[in-house]
Design a protein around this motif. Structure first.
Motif, PDB file in Angstrom:
ATOM      1  N   LEU A  47       0.844  -1.278   0.049  1.00 45.13           N
ATOM      2  CA  LEU A  47       0.010  -0.125   0.129  1.00 45.13           C
ATOM      3  C   LEU A  47       0.945   1.378  -0.053  1.00 45.13           C
ATOM      4  CD1 LEU A  47      -2.771  -1.228   2.547  1.00 45.13           C
ATOM      5  CD2 LEU A  47      -3.200  -0.882   0.119  1.00 45.13           C
ATOM      6  N   GLN A  48       2.040   1.220   0.735  1.00 42.83           N
ATOM      7  CA  GLN A  48       2.865   2.312   0.888  1.00 42.83           C
ATOM      8  C   GLN A  48       3.421   2.757  -0.404  1.00 42.83           C
ATOM      9  OE1 GLN A  48       6.281   1.699   3.433  1.00 42.83           O
ATOM     10  NE2 GLN A  48       6.518   3.825   3.704  1.00 42.83           N
ATOM     11  N   GLU A  49       3.917   1.805  -1.157  1.00 50.23           N
ATOM     12  CA  GLU A  49       4.794   1.670  -2.536  1.00 50.23           C
ATOM     13  C   GLU A  49       3.538   2.106  -3.646  1.00 50.23           C
ATOM     14  OE1 GLU A  49       6.474  -1.931  -2.950  1.00 50.23           O
ATOM     15  OE2 GLU A  49       7.907  -1.639  -1.283  1.00 50.23           O
ATOM     16  N   SER A  50       2.343   1.725  -3.441  1.00 49.46           N
ATOM     17  CA  SER A  50       1.178   2.416  -4.165  1.00 49.46           C
ATOM     18  C   SER A  50       0.821   3.691  -3.871  1.00 49.46           C
ATOM     19  CB  SER A  50       0.160   1.466  -4.094  1.00 49.46           C
ATOM     20  OG  SER A  50       0.325   0.167  -4.397  1.00 49.46           O
ATOM     21  N   GLY A  51       1.328   4.389  -2.954  1.00 46.72           N
ATOM     22  CA  GLY A  51       0.863   5.917  -2.500  1.00 46.72           C
ATOM     23  C   GLY A  51      -0.409   5.637  -1.690  1.00 46.72           C
ATOM     24  N   ARG A  52      -0.702   4.675  -1.036  1.00 50.42           N
ATOM     25  CA  ARG A  52      -1.848   4.576  -0.235  1.00 50.42           C
ATOM     26  C   ARG A  52      -1.494   4.547   1.385  1.00 50.42           C
ATOM     27  NH1 ARG A  52      -5.003  -0.342  -3.198  1.00 50.42           N
ATOM     28  NH2 ARG A  52      -6.508   0.078  -1.698  1.00 50.42           N
ATOM     29  N   LEU A  53      -0.908   5.889   1.508  1.00 58.42           N
ATOM     30  CA  LEU A  53      -0.258   5.883   2.802  1.00 58.42           C
ATOM     31  C   LEU A  53      -1.085   5.726   4.191  1.00 58.42           C
ATOM     32  CD1 LEU A  53       2.143   8.715   1.872  1.00 58.42           C
ATOM     33  CD2 LEU A  53       2.523   6.396   1.770  1.00 58.42           C
ATOM     34  N   GLY A  54      -2.235   6.038   3.997  1.00 59.35           N
ATOM     35  CA  GLY A  54      -3.390   6.204   5.129  1.00 59.35           C
ATOM     36  C   GLY A  54      -3.783   4.472   5.537  1.00 59.35           C
ATOM     37  N   GLU A  55      -4.003   4.005   4.504  1.00 55.69           N
ATOM     38  CA  GLU A  55      -4.292   2.404   4.534  1.00 55.69           C
ATOM     39  C   GLU A  55      -3.011   1.878   4.985  1.00 55.69           C
ATOM     40  OE1 GLU A  55      -6.911   0.513   1.756  1.00 55.69           O
ATOM     41  OE2 GLU A  55      -6.230   2.304   0.543  1.00 55.69           O
ATOM     42  N   ALA A  56      -1.748   2.140   4.469  1.00 56.69           N
ATOM     43  CA  ALA A  56      -0.604   1.460   4.893  1.00 56.69           C
ATOM     44  C   ALA A  56      -0.585   1.728   6.341  1.00 56.69           C
ATOM     45  CB  ALA A  56       0.614   2.055   3.893  1.00 56.69           C
ATOM     46  N   ARG A  57      -0.339   2.751   6.976  1.00 54.79           N
ATOM     47  CA  ARG A  57      -0.146   3.048   8.234  1.00 54.79           C
ATOM     48  C   ARG A  57      -1.066   2.213   9.162  1.00 54.79           C
ATOM     49  NH1 ARG A  57      -1.383   8.158   8.099  1.00 54.79           N
ATOM     50  NH2 ARG A  57       1.017   8.824   7.427  1.00 54.79           N
TER      51      ARG A  57
END
Length: 71
Positions: A47-57
């Motif tokens: 998710l982080q690598e896909s730019g979905r930082l909130g979900e990644a966190r």
């Protein structure tokens, strides 16, 4: 499907650059075992690598809390 094949497929997809498909497999793994720290961590990385930082966190935190509480 069993957990191990899902995790293996997700890792292969992730390595091949198919982040969206890898995310689907990691989510499927978490449906089987919601407390599985490695699935949360690997999903968070995708998710982080896909730019979905909130979900990644959220998955970084959930995986960390689960790992801590199991100790």
């Amino acid at each position: 499907m069993a957990l191990r094949p899902l995790m293996e497929q997700a890792a292969e997809l992730d390595e091949a650059g198919s982040k969206a498909l890898a995310v689907e497999k990691y989510r499927a793994a978490l449906r089987l075992w919601p407390e599985f720290e490695m699935a949360h961590y690997n999903l968070a990385l995708c998710l982080q690598e896909s730019g979905r930082l909130g979900e990644a966190r959220r998955h970084f935190v959930t995986g960390s809390v689960t790992a801590f509480c199991d100790r």
